[in-house]
Scaffold this motif. Sequence first.
Motif, PDB file in Angstrom:
ATOM      1  N   PHE A 169     -71.066  43.020 -41.261  1.00  0.00           N
ATOM      2  CA  PHE A 169     -71.210  43.710 -42.145  1.00  0.00           C
ATOM      3  C   PHE A 169     -70.407  44.765 -42.473  1.00  0.00           C
ATOM      4  CE2 PHE A 169     -75.059  42.641 -40.258  1.00  0.00           C
ATOM      5  CZ  PHE A 169     -76.092  42.009 -41.226  1.00  0.00           C
ATOM      6  N   PRO A 170     -69.185  44.096 -42.659  1.00  0.00           N
ATOM      7  CA  PRO A 170     -68.064  44.985 -43.057  1.00  0.00           C
ATOM      8  C   PRO A 170     -68.274  46.417 -43.392  1.00  0.00           C
ATOM      9  CG  PRO A 170     -67.650  43.405 -44.061  1.00  0.00           C
ATOM     10  CD  PRO A 170     -68.647  43.201 -43.705  1.00  0.00           C
ATOM     11  N   ALA A 171     -69.202  46.593 -44.878  1.00  0.00           N
ATOM     12  CA  ALA A 171     -69.309  48.044 -45.748  1.00  0.00           C
ATOM     13  C   ALA A 171     -70.657  48.673 -44.925  1.00  0.00           C
ATOM     14  CB  ALA A 171     -69.436  47.556 -46.742  1.00  0.00           C
ATOM     15  N   LEU A 172     -71.220  47.755 -43.976  1.00  0.00           N
ATOM     16  CA  LEU A 172     -72.406  48.291 -43.707  1.00  0.00           C
ATOM     17  C   LEU A 172     -72.527  50.081 -43.433  1.00  0.00           C
ATOM     18  CD1 LEU A 172     -75.770  47.795 -42.953  1.00  0.00           C
ATOM     19  CD2 LEU A 172     -75.440  47.114 -40.734  1.00  0.00           C
ATOM     20  N   GLN A 173     -73.204  50.451 -43.987  1.00  0.00           N
ATOM     21  CA  GLN A 173     -73.355  52.358 -43.635  1.00  0.00           C
ATOM     22  C   GLN A 173     -74.861  53.017 -42.763  1.00  0.00           C
ATOM     23  OE1 GLN A 173     -71.350  55.289 -44.219  1.00  0.00           O
ATOM     24  NE2 GLN A 173     -69.551  53.068 -44.491  1.00  0.00           N
ATOM     25  N   GLY A 174     -75.710  52.221 -42.727  1.00  0.00           N
ATOM     26  CA  GLY A 174     -77.198  52.499 -42.172  1.00  0.00           C
ATOM     27  C   GLY A 174     -77.991  50.955 -42.192  1.00  0.00           C
ATOM     28  N   MET A 175     -78.882  51.408 -41.066  1.00  0.00           N
ATOM     29  CA  MET A 175     -80.209  50.439 -40.967  1.00  0.00           C
ATOM     30  C   MET A 175     -80.847  50.742 -40.940  1.00  0.00           C
ATOM     31  SD  MET A 175     -78.696  48.810 -37.571  1.00  0.00           S
ATOM     32  CE  MET A 175     -77.257  47.902 -39.013  1.00  0.00           C
ATOM     33  N   GLY A 176     -82.004  50.398 -40.917  1.00  0.00           N
ATOM     34  CA  GLY A 176     -83.653  50.350 -40.153  1.00  0.00           C
ATOM     35  C   GLY A 176     -84.206  49.115 -39.949  1.00  0.00           C
ATOM     36  N   LEU A 177     -85.250  49.250 -39.157  1.00  0.00           N
ATOM     37  CA  LEU A 177     -85.056  47.838 -38.112  1.00  0.00           C
ATOM     38  C   LEU A 177     -86.250  47.657 -37.166  1.00  0.00           C
ATOM     39  CD1 LEU A 177     -81.745  48.292 -35.069  1.00  0.00           C
ATOM     40  CD2 LEU A 177     -81.936  47.243 -37.315  1.00  0.00           C
ATOM     41  N   GLY A 178     -86.847  46.561 -37.456  1.00  0.00           N
ATOM     42  CA  GLY A 178     -88.439  46.188 -38.018  1.00  0.00           C
ATOM     43  C   GLY A 178     -88.683  46.138 -36.037  1.00  0.00           C
ATOM     44  N   GLU A 179     -89.721  46.170 -34.951  1.00  0.00           N
ATOM     45  CA  GLU A 179     -90.277  45.916 -33.999  1.00  0.00           C
ATOM     46  C   GLU A 179     -89.685  44.831 -34.170  1.00  0.00           C
ATOM     47  OE1 GLU A 179     -93.840  46.829 -33.504  1.00  0.00           O
ATOM     48  OE2 GLU A 179     -93.585  48.733 -34.123  1.00  0.00           O
ATOM     49  N   ALA A 180     -89.762  43.671 -34.928  1.00  0.00           N
ATOM     50  CA  ALA A 180     -89.254  41.854 -34.346  1.00  0.00           C
ATOM     51  C   ALA A 180     -87.823  42.318 -33.840  1.00  0.00           C
ATOM     52  CB  ALA A 180     -89.657  41.255 -35.739  1.00  0.00           C
ATOM     53  N   VAL A 181     -86.923  43.100 -33.919  1.00  0.00           N
ATOM     54  CA  VAL A 181     -85.490  43.447 -33.439  1.00  0.00           C
ATOM     55  C   VAL A 181     -85.670  43.682 -32.229  1.00  0.00           C
ATOM     56  CG1 VAL A 181     -83.102  44.169 -34.137  1.00  0.00           C
ATOM     57  CG2 VAL A 181     -84.622  43.549 -35.985  1.00  0.00           C
ATOM     58  N   TYR A 182     -85.119  43.145 -31.137  1.00  0.00           N
ATOM     59  CA  TYR A 182     -84.856  43.506 -29.921  1.00  0.00           C
ATOM     60  C   TYR A 182     -83.935  45.157 -29.979  1.00  0.00           C
ATOM     61  CZ  TYR A 182     -84.906  43.935 -25.042  1.00  0.00           C
ATOM     62  OH  TYR A 182     -84.659  44.284 -22.867  1.00  0.00           O
ATOM     63  N   GLY A 183     -84.062  46.235 -29.554  1.00  0.00           N
ATOM     64  CA  GLY A 183     -83.115  46.639 -28.727  1.00  0.00           C
ATOM     65  C   GLY A 183     -83.134  48.261 -30.247  1.00  0.00           C
ATOM     66  N   ALA A 184     -84.501  47.989 -31.044  1.00  0.00           N
ATOM     67  CA  ALA A 184     -84.286  48.872 -32.109  1.00  0.00           C
ATOM     68  C   ALA A 184     -85.656  50.266 -31.554  1.00  0.00           C
ATOM     69  CB  ALA A 184     -85.241  48.043 -33.114  1.00  0.00           C
ATOM     70  N   TYR A 185     -86.582  49.026 -30.994  1.00  0.00           N
ATOM     71  CA  TYR A 185     -87.875  50.573 -30.679  1.00  0.00           C
ATOM     72  C   TYR A 185     -87.924  50.512 -29.052  1.00  0.00           C
ATOM     73  CZ  TYR A 185     -89.742  50.874 -35.200  1.00  0.00           C
ATOM     74  OH  TYR A 185     -89.713  50.636 -36.829  1.00  0.00           O
ATOM     75  N   LYS A 186     -87.686  49.375 -28.056  1.00  0.00           N
ATOM     76  CA  LYS A 186     -88.161  49.236 -26.895  1.00  0.00           C
ATOM     77  C   LYS A 186     -87.123  48.370 -25.891  1.00  0.00           C
ATOM     78  CE  LYS A 186     -91.951  46.493 -27.252  1.00  0.00           C
ATOM     79  NZ  LYS A 186     -93.390  47.030 -26.756  1.00  0.00           N
TER      80      LYS A 186
END
Length: 322
Positions: A169-186
Amino acid sequence: DVSHREREIVEARIAEDVGANVVANSRTAVATHRAAAAAAAAGGGGGGGNLPPPQNARETYIRSVFDGTNTGVVCALCQDDPTLNHGNPVPYVTPNVCDHVYHQQCMQGHIDHYEAAVADGSRPANDLRCPICRGVFQNIQHWPRLQWLGINRTQIRGDLRTDIRPSDFPALQGMGLGEAVYGAYKINCVADASAVMRARHQIHKQSTWPSPVYPLLVHLSPDAPEYYERPEQRLYTSERDPPFGLEPVIVGSRRGWRWSNYLGGCCDTHWLDPLPDSNDEQYSEFYNELEEFEREQNQSLFRGFLDPPNPFEYRELCHRRL
């Protein structure tokens, strides 16, 4: 104004297109439907009555553009309104069958890979699949134009440590991650903390936003083998609670992280950036800020620990540092 008969014909035309791969400018699509409806109505046929409710997001989207109501359908990835781009309509895409709507620019990398697979015979034509319905993070990699990765309202699965690389994602500035992504919440064990925080740091270094990753804070899962609680913790919280949260640290231009209970109890800092050059004109300002930061950190019950103490060490600390 458009008659009820014209609207019914428009809805019929939209329904015929459901499940097809559509890459079209929104106003052009609506104008095409409107012209077809007007021509059909002019050819005869009365009718009228109320329209049935839209059957999917694409019908809702086109109808909102058609009648100007814009019912709030958003791009499933960037979660911005697909009808607008600083006041101008943008191209949109609907994958086969499902109800998700995307900006074409958000889906372009996915479309490019799909078209290449069709060209080499590994995928059939007319089979553009929805990355959210498939629910695997790798399906949305290699999107060079994507600036905001909004998957916090989805069930996309993945691992923050391995599935998000700046090259994807070379242009990526930000992201909102869901609970199913490991490391997003816990995280599930203490040993995973360093890799998760390094992955977040890579996103910070690439972005110009002050807080590019949501959620901001990660914690150790209560199901982790290292997890325990202070005996009174369920009655009230204090700075003596075990430090099982991952807290970002910023001192001047230097970033790091530490284990913390977010109440004043924190371990020593894991630094991710090197010390600034002593010849840098802002070094003295950084050094003064660092001294103040270290004075605050040295007041913590958990000073001297880089990682949370084990239950025996924790009990000893509580007795020794009353």
